[in-house]
Design a protein around this motif. Structure first.
Motif, PDB file in Angstrom:
ATOM      1  N   GLU A  78     -41.447   8.529-129.930  1.00 26.19           N
ATOM      2  CA  GLU A  78     -41.466   9.716-129.654  1.00 26.19           C
ATOM      3  C   GLU A  78     -40.401  10.141-128.765  1.00 26.19           C
ATOM      4  O   GLU A  78     -39.620  11.557-129.415  1.00 26.19           O
ATOM      5  N   ALA A  79     -40.179   9.590-128.063  1.00 24.72           N
ATOM      6  CA  ALA A  79     -38.918  10.228-126.901  1.00 24.72           C
ATOM      7  C   ALA A  79     -37.988   9.901-126.997  1.00 24.72           C
ATOM      8  O   ALA A  79     -37.253  10.877-127.283  1.00 24.72           O
ATOM      9  N   GLY A  80     -37.749   8.763-127.801  1.00 33.13           N
ATOM     10  CA  GLY A  80     -36.324   8.531-129.287  1.00 33.13           C
ATOM     11  C   GLY A  80     -36.152   9.579-130.156  1.00 33.13           C
ATOM     12  O   GLY A  80     -35.282  10.005-130.273  1.00 33.13           O
ATOM     13  N   PHE A  81     -37.110   9.950-130.466  1.00 38.31           N
ATOM     14  CA  PHE A  81     -36.932  10.843-132.331  1.00 38.31           C
ATOM     15  C   PHE A  81     -36.655  12.594-131.283  1.00 38.31           C
ATOM     16  O   PHE A  81     -36.167  12.877-132.535  1.00 38.31           O
ATOM     17  N   GLU A  82     -36.793  12.616-130.621  1.00 38.73           N
ATOM     18  CA  GLU A  82     -36.745  14.056-129.841  1.00 38.73           C
ATOM     19  C   GLU A  82     -35.302  13.611-129.738  1.00 38.73           C
ATOM     20  O   GLU A  82     -34.751  15.254-129.313  1.00 38.73           O
ATOM     21  N   ALA A  83     -35.107  12.904-128.785  1.00 34.89           N
ATOM     22  CA  ALA A  83     -32.985  12.737-128.991  1.00 34.89           C
ATOM     23  C   ALA A  83     -32.038  13.308-129.774  1.00 34.89           C
ATOM     24  O   ALA A  83     -31.943  13.292-129.652  1.00 34.89           O
ATOM     25  N   VAL A  84     -32.470  12.408-130.551  1.00 38.59           N
ATOM     26  CA  VAL A  84     -32.807  12.453-132.013  1.00 38.59           C
ATOM     27  C   VAL A  84     -32.382  13.777-132.703  1.00 38.59           C
ATOM     28  O   VAL A  84     -31.454  14.433-132.710  1.00 38.59           O
ATOM     29  N   LEU A  85     -33.018  14.368-133.172  1.00 39.34           N
ATOM     30  CA  LEU A  85     -33.279  15.251-133.333  1.00 39.34           C
ATOM     31  C   LEU A  85     -32.221  16.724-132.534  1.00 39.34           C
ATOM     32  O   LEU A  85     -31.711  17.336-132.874  1.00 39.34           O
ATOM     33  N   ASP A  86     -32.409  15.800-130.737  1.00 44.61           N
ATOM     34  CA  ASP A  86     -31.451  17.366-130.019  1.00 44.61           C
ATOM     35  C   ASP A  86     -30.070  16.716-130.232  1.00 44.61           C
ATOM     36  O   ASP A  86     -29.366  17.678-131.035  1.00 44.61           O
ATOM     37  N   ARG A  87     -29.977  15.538-130.667  1.00 39.97           N
ATOM     38  CA  ARG A  87     -28.541  15.478-131.230  1.00 39.97           C
ATOM     39  C   ARG A  87     -28.380  16.733-132.790  1.00 39.97           C
ATOM     40  O   ARG A  87     -27.350  16.981-133.031  1.00 39.97           O
ATOM     41  N   ILE A  88     -29.102  16.447-133.574  1.00 34.59           N
ATOM     42  CA  ILE A  88     -28.769  16.793-134.707  1.00 34.59           C
ATOM     43  C   ILE A  88     -29.051  17.782-134.828  1.00 34.59           C
ATOM     44  O   ILE A  88     -27.828  18.670-135.487  1.00 34.59           O
ATOM     45  N   ALA A  89     -29.773  18.837-133.951  1.00 33.14           N
ATOM     46  CA  ALA A  89     -29.355  20.540-134.349  1.00 33.14           C
ATOM     47  C   ALA A  89     -29.536  21.314-132.979  1.00 33.14           C
ATOM     48  O   ALA A  89     -29.237  22.304-132.487  1.00 33.14           O
ATOM     49  N   GLY A  90     -29.548  19.851-131.957  1.00 28.36           N
ATOM     50  CA  GLY A  90     -29.783  20.865-130.613  1.00 28.36           C
ATOM     51  C   GLY A  90     -30.956  21.456-129.751  1.00 28.36           C
ATOM     52  O   GLY A  90     -31.778  21.002-130.339  1.00 28.36           O
ATOM     53  N   PRO A  91     -31.068  20.633-128.175  1.00 33.06           N
ATOM     54  CA  PRO A  91     -32.140  20.949-127.761  1.00 33.06           C
ATOM     55  C   PRO A  91     -33.044  22.273-127.849  1.00 33.06           C
ATOM     56  O   PRO A  91     -32.320  23.178-128.269  1.00 33.06           O
ATOM     57  N   LEU A  92     -34.246  22.320-127.668  1.00 34.36           N
ATOM     58  CA  LEU A  92     -35.552  23.415-128.137  1.00 34.36           C
ATOM     59  C   LEU A  92     -34.868  23.664-126.551  1.00 34.36           C
ATOM     60  O   LEU A  92     -34.339  23.616-125.812  1.00 34.36           O
ATOM     61  N   PRO A  93     -34.934  25.340-126.416  1.00 30.58           N
ATOM     62  CA  PRO A  93     -35.057  26.273-125.716  1.00 30.58           C
ATOM     63  C   PRO A  93     -35.903  26.288-124.936  1.00 30.58           C
ATOM     64  O   PRO A  93     -37.379  25.571-125.473  1.00 30.58           O
ATOM     65  N   THR A  94     -35.427  26.020-123.958  1.00 28.47           N
ATOM     66  CA  THR A  94     -36.144  26.273-122.020  1.00 28.47           C
ATOM     67  C   THR A  94     -37.457  27.081-122.556  1.00 28.47           C
ATOM     68  O   THR A  94     -36.865  28.680-122.560  1.00 28.47           O
ATOM     69  N   PRO A  95     -38.091  27.217-122.587  1.00 25.60           N
ATOM     70  CA  PRO A  95     -40.164  28.409-122.407  1.00 25.60           C
ATOM     71  C   PRO A  95     -39.349  29.006-120.824  1.00 25.60           C
ATOM     72  O   PRO A  95     -38.997  28.478-120.323  1.00 25.60           O
ATOM     73  N   ALA A  96     -39.547  30.667-121.731  1.00 26.34           N
ATOM     74  CA  ALA A  96     -39.205  31.613-120.285  1.00 26.34           C
ATOM     75  C   ALA A  96     -40.197  30.966-119.558  1.00 26.34           C
ATOM     76  O   ALA A  96     -39.907  31.572-117.779  1.00 26.34           O
ATOM     77  N   ALA A  97     -41.482  30.720-119.438  1.00 27.84           N
ATOM     78  CA  ALA A  97     -42.062  30.133-117.571  1.00 27.84           C
ATOM     79  C   ALA A  97     -41.527  28.975-117.657  1.00 27.84           C
ATOM     80  O   ALA A  97     -41.855  29.209-116.309  1.00 27.84           O
ATOM     81  N   ALA A  98     -40.987  28.222-118.120  1.00 25.73           N
ATOM     82  CA  ALA A  98     -40.254  27.024-117.394  1.00 25.73           C
ATOM     83  C   ALA A  98     -38.836  27.788-116.075  1.00 25.73           C
ATOM     84  O   ALA A  98     -37.888  27.012-115.036  1.00 25.73           O
ATOM     85  N   LEU A  99     -38.782  28.672-116.645  1.00 29.38           N
ATOM     86  CA  LEU A  99     -37.242  29.349-116.397  1.00 29.38           C
ATOM     87  C   LEU A  99     -37.501  30.008-114.747  1.00 29.38           C
ATOM     88  O   LEU A  99     -38.512  30.951-114.326  1.00 29.38           O
ATOM     89  N   ARG A 100     -36.897  29.226-113.430  1.00 27.20           N
ATOM     90  CA  ARG A 100     -37.411  29.932-112.316  1.00 27.20           C
ATOM     91  C   ARG A 100     -36.253  31.249-112.265  1.00 27.20           C
ATOM     92  O   ARG A 100     -34.973  31.891-112.370  1.00 27.20           O
ATOM     93  N   PRO A 101     -36.601  32.350-111.804  1.00 29.28           N
ATOM     94  CA  PRO A 101     -35.801  33.861-111.588  1.00 29.28           C
ATOM     95  C   PRO A 101     -34.931  33.254-110.605  1.00 29.28           C
ATOM     96  O   PRO A 101     -35.693  33.304-109.573  1.00 29.28           O
ATOM     97  N   LYS A 102     -34.355  34.222-110.449  1.00 27.13           N
ATOM     98  CA  LYS A 102     -33.281  33.979-109.560  1.00 27.13           C
ATOM     99  C   LYS A 102     -33.604  35.018-108.352  1.00 27.13           C
ATOM    100  O   LYS A 102     -33.882  36.070-108.617  1.00 27.13           O
ATOM    101  N   ARG A 103     -33.241  34.284-107.280  1.00 22.84           N
ATOM    102  CA  ARG A 103     -32.996  35.827-106.100  1.00 22.84           C
ATOM    103  C   ARG A 103     -32.213  36.491-105.396  1.00 22.84           C
ATOM    104  O   ARG A 103     -31.226  35.835-105.943  1.00 22.84           O
ATOM    105  N   ARG A 104     -32.315  37.141-105.645  1.00 16.07           N
ATOM    106  CA  ARG A 104     -31.200  37.972-105.371  1.00 16.07           C
ATOM    107  C   ARG A 104     -30.934  38.294-104.253  1.00 16.07           C
ATOM    108  O   ARG A 104     -31.744  38.631-102.881  1.00 16.07           O
ATOM    109  N   ALA A 105     -29.650  37.964-103.828  1.00 18.71           N
ATOM    110  CA  ALA A 105     -29.037  38.257-102.407  1.00 18.71           C
ATOM    111  C   ALA A 105     -29.922  40.022-101.736  1.00 18.71           C
ATOM    112  O   ALA A 105     -29.398  41.520-101.948  1.00 18.71           O
ATOM    113  N   VAL A 106     -29.941  39.912-100.612  1.00 22.15           N
ATOM    114  CA  VAL A 106     -29.796  40.938 -99.286  1.00 22.15           C
ATOM    115  C   VAL A 106     -29.084  41.200 -99.264  1.00 22.15           C
ATOM    116  O   VAL A 106     -27.999  40.217 -98.363  1.00 22.15           O
ATOM    117  N   GLY A 107     -28.864  42.681 -98.510  1.00 20.89           N
ATOM    118  CA  GLY A 107     -28.083  43.395 -97.921  1.00 20.89           C
ATOM    119  C   GLY A 107     -26.462  43.597 -98.293  1.00 20.89           C
ATOM    120  O   GLY A 107     -26.395  43.553 -99.672  1.00 20.89           O
TER     121      GLY A 107
END
Length: 386
Positions: free
Chosen positions: A357-386
């Motif tokens: 399964e892992a190898g298959f997903e890697a092959v699919l990534d190579r064929i068509a590019g990796p799946l986009p990262t889910p929005a919930a998995a993206l950590r928001p950037k901290r805003r600079a203070v001052g």
């Protein structure tokens, strides 16, 4: 300035699709289905199957016409697409024999017109006997082409034989065999030895009959459950002779599939595969047996050495019956040892399926590019203070 819109890749899947159904067409259909399920690329199909396997003038005329048509689609798509089709990719299984030249023609055209290329290999034939056709394919496909192999041993030997294949990855046929949820319950009675294949001596038909006779001479209560079609008239004659000679201790079920195949694995205690086929790659029957919780004894050919537990391997060139006899004798007299071997087989099947399964997903990534990262998995950037 207007921001350039990111467009999805355009993937061309070119190869034999069912019918007829064989290992290669099954994998190609599975790749096609998964790419469509992902929905992250535009998927186009170029089915190269004339509708049957074989040769002859009519077969090659139809195949050549389909190949030429696909080459034309590759060229016209690139030339007329412009910016909207800038990211174009090709996935293609590699044909065997003279069909390698068809693969080379399409892969070479894809390289010429700027497609990323992934070629999927399913045979050991050109490793056990190197050919100029495969050498030509690896050179025409280019150093940036990705070659997909069945196992690490196949990858290592292929790259040693064909150094132009610089980029390789692996995807196992275990992807087709999800393992059983629980180990099989042990049963009493005769030791039930199973063998399923295209029945012929190259796959070990003569050896399984010799093995059954050796067990009987040793006083072991055993029966042989045999399944699959005889390849030739002589093979069918050997099966008929075995049914007569062993008088009730051979259960021949003929070709099996679906529920009949599940019943076959359910009705055996151990699967034997004494294959002498020189181009043996990665037999699906071994994964099917282990996924059903059935221990396997097999010659070490192709990818088999990395697919089954070491205790089930018989070295090439050695006497299979002599090697298997003490193992089967122990399992026939010690059902706890047989149950432990069955549990090990199921564990190996689970590991193999997860890796596939892992190898298959890697092959699919190579064929068509990796799946986009889910929005919930993206950590928001901290805003600079001052």
């Amino acid at each position: 300035m207007m921001e350039r819109r990111t467009l999805p890749p355009h993937v061309l899947v070119s190869g034999r699709l069912p019918p007829p159904t064989d290992g290669m067409s099954r994998v190609t259909a599975l790749v096609l289905d998964r790419l469509r399920e992902r929905g992250t690329s535009i998927v186009e199909v170029a089915d190269l199957s004339p509708g049957w396997n074989g040769g002859g003038l009519r077969y090659h005329v139809l195949k050549a016409m389909k190949v030429l048509s696909t080459m034309g689609r590759i060229a016209s798509g690139r030339l007329s697409g412009g910016e909207a089709q800038r990211d174009r990719r090709l996935y293609m299984p590699v044909d065997a024999g003279w069909g390698t030249l068809y693969t080379a023609a399409i892969a070479g055209t894809a390289r010429l017109f700027g497609y990323e290329r992934v070629l999927h290999h399913h045979s050991f034939a050109t490793i056990t006997r190197p050919t100029w056709r495969m050498r030509l394919l690896t050179q025409v496909a280019g150093p940036d082409c990705t070659h997909v192999m069945l196992c690490p041993a196949m990858q290592m030997r292929f790259q040693k034989t064909y150094p132009a294949a610089r980029t390789c990855m692996t995807m196992s046929n275990a992807i087709f065999t999800p393992p059983a949820a629980q180990p099989r319950p042990s049963v009493d009675g005769p030791l039930r030895i199973g063998h399923l294949s295209n029945l012929c001596d190259d796959k070990g038909l003569d050896t399984v009959f010799t093995l059954l006779r050796a067990l009987q001479v040793e006083g072991i209560d055993a029966k042989l459950v045999l399944a699959g079609p005889g390849l030739k008239q002589g093979d069918n004659a050997q099966i008929a002779g075995g049914l007569i000679a062993f008088d009730g201790t051979v259960d021949y079920r003929g070709p099996v599939g679906g529920a009949d195949k599940e019943a076959f694995y359910r009705d055996i205690d151990v699967f034997v595969f004494p294959t002498r086929y020189r181009n043996e790659a990665q037999p699906l029957v071994l994964f099917e047996a282990m996924a059903a919780g059935v221990p396997v004894l097999a010659y070490d050919r192709g990818c088999i050495g990395s697919d089954i537990p070491r205790g089930g391997l018989v070295p090439q060139g050695s006497d299979f019956v002599k090697a298997a006899l003490p193992v089967l004798t122990r399992w026939a007299t010690d059902r706890d040892a047989l149950a432990m071997a069955a549990e090990q087989a199921l564990t190996r099947a689970r590991v193999a399926h997860e890796a596939a399964e892992a190898g298959f997903e890697a092959v699919l990534d190579r064929i068509a590019g990796p799946l986009p990262t889910p929005a919930a998995a993206l950590r928001p950037k901290r805003r600079a203070v001052g």
